[in-house]
Design an enzyme around this catalytic site. Sequence first.
Site: not given
Ligand SMILES: NC(=O)c1ccc[n+]([C@@H]2O[C@H](COP(=O)([O-])OP(=O)(O)OC[C@H]3O[C@@H](n4cnc5c(N)ncnc54)[C@H](O)[C@@H]3O)[C@@H](O)[C@H]2O)c1
Ligand SMILES: [Zn+2]
Length: 356
Positions: A121, A143, A185, A227, A237, A241, A245, A248, A252, A265
Amino acid sequence: MPVARTINVELGDRSYPIIIGSGLLGGGFDLSAHVVGEDCLVVSNETVAPLYFGKLKDNLGDKTVESLNLPDGEAYKTTDTMHTILDKLVEIGANRDTTVIALGGGVVGDIVGFAAACYMRGVNFIQVPTTMLAQVDSSVGGKTGVNHAKGKNLVGAFYQPGVVLIDTDTLATLPDRELKAGLAEVIKYGAIVDIKFLAWLEENMAALLARDSEALASAIIRSCELKAELVAEDERESGRRVVLNFGHTFAHAIEHCLGYGEWLHGEAVAAGMVMAAKLSAIDSGDQNRLCALIEMAGLPVAPPKIDADKFLAAMRIDKKVIHKQLRFVLLKSLGEAFVTSSYDDNVLHKLLSASA
Ligand SMILES: NC(=O)c1ccc[n+]([C@@H]2O[C@H](COP(=O)([O-])OP(=O)(O)OC[C@H]3O[C@@H](n4cnc5c(N)ncnc54)[C@H](O)[C@@H]3O)[C@@H](O)[C@H]2O)c1
Ligand SMILES: [Zn+2]
């Protein structure tokens, strides 16, 4: 010790710092002081761990450090992958005093945060984001979650980390395409709440793309400040907040229809923001201004080819839908967003059909 900038996310007894700077991994910041208990599990992936796990270990002093590497990619942001983390926690005998550390991009951060929220938990959780997108957005705000076969991020929890450690040097190894995706973003913040920041981005986009370290640090700091403010105002949210989105609902649906991982993304968000701007009752000069900035960042300004009915059906699974009514984050003006269920249906249909 390297100089770091601290931004606090003010959430009462769940408040936490975001530490931003260069040279923080590899021992430049004492993360062990933020580790509750003696044991931690660092969860990363097969790409990031070889680059940064060793350095992160140097920040953890005498703590006992276990590690787990997940397969890389959005396609693995699933409950199955989350189970491998839970299995590992059970296997190492983790308890409420264990700290789980996510080292990687948004995919790792989202899944690991969700596993940390669920195990017993809720156990202590730390974010060490290594992509531009994760440093400006996903690691802050709590999130967490995974995708479901029927829709993006459908399963998850709000679960805040205890600290977010951002070493901007990690961006040096990030592929160009990923850097640009993160900039989507960043542009979003300008579009929804900060027109001055949007103008700064117009001035500095070339420097950001050239990975100028000062420009990148400034963009990350301003994004985290904005943020942090929005999250502090509305953690779960239920109001303000939701403007985060922007773009988005379209994004999505694009990710879902193409198959997770086809478009990044951030790329889907870029095209989604242009669509949302076109659905907004703002003047075409402002729509074009946003579109030009997104184009300048080397990001898509139109969606991929998707059948309009399929696109619309995917949008209906959006978490913002209330009483079956779609709601969109639209622009009142450039730099000011709001959420509404009232929009021009004809314009929406034109936007969706134009993509097919
Ligand atoms: N929680 C939230 O508030 C929130 C907000 C925006 C996006 N997201 C989510 O985040 C995700 C996208 O995240 P992302 O864009 O970071 O993608 P990701 O986590 O897939 O990373 C992108 C790529 O870069 C590689 N990588 C990471 N760090 C690296 C580095 N320093 N050097 C070389 N390679 C590296 C990863 O292994 C991957 O192949 C989506 O699933 C999206 O829905 C969440
Ligand atoms: Zn996003």
